[in-house]
Design a protein around this motif. Structure first.
Motif, PDB file in Angstrom:
ATOM      1  N   UNK A  48     -24.593  21.461  19.381  1.00 31.54           N
ATOM      2  CA  UNK A  48     -26.544  21.214  19.139  1.00 31.54           C
ATOM      3  C   UNK A  48     -26.360  20.317  19.367  1.00 31.54           C
ATOM      4  N   UNK A  49     -25.886  18.837  18.678  1.00 29.20           N
ATOM      5  CA  UNK A  49     -27.071  17.854  19.087  1.00 29.20           C
ATOM      6  C   UNK A  49     -26.376  17.542  20.373  1.00 29.20           C
ATOM      7  N   UNK A  50     -24.943  17.717  20.932  1.00 27.24           N
ATOM      8  CA  UNK A  50     -24.730  16.907  22.661  1.00 27.24           C
ATOM      9  C   UNK A  50     -25.707  17.934  23.867  1.00 27.24           C
ATOM     10  N   UNK A  51     -25.331  19.140  22.918  1.00 29.81           N
ATOM     11  CA  UNK A  51     -26.830  20.516  23.872  1.00 29.81           C
ATOM     12  C   UNK A  51     -28.239  19.879  23.921  1.00 29.81           C
ATOM     13  N   UNK A  52     -28.099  19.309  22.994  1.00 28.48           N
ATOM     14  CA  UNK A  52     -30.353  18.909  22.604  1.00 28.48           C
ATOM     15  C   UNK A  52     -29.957  17.586  23.678  1.00 28.48           C
ATOM     16  N   UNK A  53     -29.214  16.712  23.707  1.00 24.38           N
ATOM     17  CA  UNK A  53     -28.977  15.714  24.694  1.00 24.38           C
ATOM     18  C   UNK A  53     -28.979  16.005  25.953  1.00 24.38           C
ATOM     19  N   UNK A  54     -28.205  16.851  26.292  1.00 22.13           N
ATOM     20  CA  UNK A  54     -28.632  17.304  27.973  1.00 22.13           C
ATOM     21  C   UNK A  54     -29.367  18.553  27.874  1.00 22.13           C
ATOM     22  N   UNK A  55     -30.522  18.869  26.889  1.00 27.94           N
ATOM     23  CA  UNK A  55     -31.497  20.067  27.295  1.00 27.94           C
ATOM     24  C   UNK A  55     -31.300  20.862  27.219  1.00 27.94           C
ATOM     25  N   UNK A  56     -29.444  21.422  27.152  1.00 28.77           N
ATOM     26  CA  UNK A  56     -29.406  22.872  27.502  1.00 28.77           C
ATOM     27  C   UNK A  56     -29.296  23.295  25.854  1.00 28.77           C
ATOM     28  N   UNK A  57     -29.811  24.696  26.067  1.00 35.61           N
ATOM     29  CA  UNK A  57     -30.228  25.593  25.671  1.00 35.61           C
ATOM     30  C   UNK A  57     -29.724  26.224  24.873  1.00 35.61           C
ATOM     31  N   UNK A  58     -29.532  26.636  23.355  1.00 30.41           N
ATOM     32  CA  UNK A  58     -27.701  26.382  22.492  1.00 30.41           C
ATOM     33  C   UNK A  58     -28.327  28.181  21.660  1.00 30.41           C
ATOM     34  N   UNK A  59     -27.597  29.619  21.763  1.00 29.21           N
ATOM     35  CA  UNK A  59     -28.073  30.217  20.947  1.00 29.21           C
ATOM     36  C   UNK A  59     -27.849  30.174  19.519  1.00 29.21           C
ATOM     37  N   UNK A  78     -18.850  20.229  32.428  1.00 25.58           N
ATOM     38  CA  UNK A  78     -20.442  19.837  31.660  1.00 25.58           C
ATOM     39  C   UNK A  78     -19.593  18.798  30.552  1.00 25.58           C
ATOM     40  N   UNK A  79     -19.019  19.319  28.701  1.00 21.97           N
ATOM     41  CA  UNK A  79     -18.596  19.104  27.818  1.00 21.97           C
ATOM     42  C   UNK A  79     -17.317  17.022  28.677  1.00 21.97           C
ATOM     43  N   UNK A  80     -17.276  17.599  28.728  1.00 21.88           N
ATOM     44  CA  UNK A  80     -16.348  16.238  29.227  1.00 21.88           C
ATOM     45  C   UNK A  80     -17.043  14.294  29.492  1.00 21.88           C
ATOM     46  N   UNK A  81     -18.205  15.384  30.628  1.00 20.88           N
ATOM     47  CA  UNK A  81     -19.206  14.644  31.476  1.00 20.88           C
ATOM     48  C   UNK A  81     -20.356  13.349  30.200  1.00 20.88           C
ATOM     49  N   UNK A  82     -20.720  14.914  29.091  1.00 22.21           N
ATOM     50  CA  UNK A  82     -21.453  14.788  28.511  1.00 22.21           C
ATOM     51  C   UNK A  82     -20.905  14.205  27.833  1.00 22.21           C
TER      52      UNK A  82
END
Length: 444
Positions: A48-59, A78-82
């Motif tokens: 979730x922290x990674x998703x927030x850092x890259x402004x992705x919405x997480x259900x 997405x994940x490898x670049x993040x």
């Protein structure tokens, strides 16, 4: 060297990936799990922290472990670049199969969903003084055995016997069971001996060589090089006739045509099949490297292939669309309408083909089915309404609301089972009854 290399510019610890450039390269999934352990947090919190850092919405019900982050789809990129951005460790796409995305179909890399592993590798990791980790090779369904130890990969805990124990949990320590907490590693002599076929060993070797090649060549695999190599192989082995090559390898002619003349690429399984039958290694085939390759005088690799692959591909069934049209017309005359899916099942064809080949009649069939469903729902509602109104009056007189629980307790299920949008119906009935009571009071 410590496992964590401190970097003032990184958001997350700059862990050094294990096994880079070898067949034992760590998977991105493993790297992510080790990062969570390094930060003493759960994998869910870190995701979730990674998703927030890259402004992705997480259900709310987001399960990171259901994403194939070590594969070659968008999630892997997405994940490898993040993670590269947040750890300052470059090239984390090398912990995925992304270097082969130009020559392997995006949906053509079958991934293991329940997390397989080699217990001997985990034990050896501990002997060598490093933390156990998941190998990238283990993520592919083409890898069923550990080539290093000649043991079968497993998905269950040797201690508790439960499966899916490798990483499907909020807290994951690579090498330990997520269900019972016991170590997943074992010595080879502690495992039950299982026969391993030559084709399994050959496939494992090819996947391992593929990972070594991606460590050396990066993302240099290009579709043009692969197609040029395939055309050359067809020319050498079958006189440039794709149809003969398709028959030799068991590949549909339309599929081969799609590769050669459009933008298609094979699955990893198909590429393994071609490599085996043409006497070339998998990485050389995908890289288009035909140096030192010669067409085999006979199918020397056939012994490496599963027996079901040796069967000749059955010819496609010839479809008589005029007859299918007549059958659909007959379906339109049935007293009880049927759906397009049911018609396709009865005719043993795909529903999408019906729309493509007999569009008008198929649409008539679909519309008739929709009208039938609407009529049935309305009839069911009309049957249920008197029961609902009677129950509603009783409940309102007692000072209670009309709820689904009361309906389930007092009205036979055969009456209510087919009522559409039950909550909406209950609300409407209650509103009408309340309005009816109000009118009655005013009149009195």
């Amino acid at each position: 060297m410590t496992e964590v290399a401190i970097s003032l510019r990184s958001t997350l610890h700059a862990l050094d990936p294990y096994g880079r450039g070898t067949s034992e390269v760590e998977s991105l999934l493993s790297y992510f799990c080790r990062l969570a352990v390094s930060h003493s947090t759960s994998t869910l919190s870190l995701s979730r922290m990674i998703a927030e850092r890259f402004q992705h919405e997480v259900e709310k019900n987001f399960d990171w472990h259901e994403r194939h982050i070590s594969g070659l789809r968008e999630s892997a990129l997405t994940w490898s670049s993040a993670l590269s951005a947040m750890t300052s460790v470059p090239g984390l796409d090398e912990l995925t199969f992304l270097p082969w995305k130009a020559v392997v179909s995006q949906n053509g890399l079958s991934m293991v969903s329940k997390g397989q592993f080699c217990p001997v590798c985990f034990a050896e990791d501990c002997w060598n003084g490093r933390g156990p980790y998941f190998r990238l090779a283990w993520e592919s369904r083409a890898m069923t055995v550990c080539l290093r130890h000649s043991v079968r990969l497993i998905q269950y805990c040797p201690s508790c016997g439960k499966d899916n124990v490798r990483h499907a949990a909020a807290f994951v320590v690579p090498g330990w069971c997520t269900k019972c907490g016991e170590f997943l590693g074992r010595d080879a002599d502690q495992l039950e001996a299982e026969a391993i076929s030559p084709e399994e060993l050959w496939q494992a070797r090819q996947v391992g060589d593929l990972l070594v090649a991606q460590g050396r060549h990066g993302d240099v695999a290009q579709r043009s090089g692969f197609i040029d190599a395939l055309i050359h192989i067809i020319g050498e082995m079958d006189g440039g006739m794709p149809s003969m090559f398709a028959a030799r390898t068991g590949i549909a002619k339309s599929t081969l045509h799609h590769w050669l003349h459009e933008k298609g690429t094979p699955t990893l399984e198909m590429s393994l099949n071609i490599a085996a039958r043409c006497g070339i290694s998998l990485p050389k085939l995908l890289l288009g490297d035909l140096r030192d390759w010669e067409a085999p005088r006979r199918d020397q690799q056939l012994a490496l292939l599963p027996s079901h692959d040796l069967k000749r591909r059955s010819s496609a069934r010839a479809l008589d669309w005029d007859q299918i049209e007549r059958e659909l017309q007959n379906f339109l005359e049935l007293p009880t309408p049927i759906s397009v899916l049911e018609a396709a099942r009865r005719l043993d064809v795909e529903a999408r083909q019906l729309y493509l080949r007999v569009n008008r009649t198929t649409r008539h069939l679909g519309e008739r089915w929709k009208r039938h469903l609407a009529h049935s729902r309305q009839a069911n509602l009309q049957t249920a309404l008197p029961h609902l109104q009677s129950l509603g009056r009783e409940l309102l007189a007692e000072g209670h609301a009309l709820t689904r629980r009361d309906v389930a307790a007092r009205i036979p299920p055969e009456v209510m089972s087919s009522v559409p949008r039950l909550f909406e119906v209950l609300r409407n009935v209650q509103e009408r009854l309340i309005a009816e009571q109000a009118d009655s009071r005013r009149d009195s």
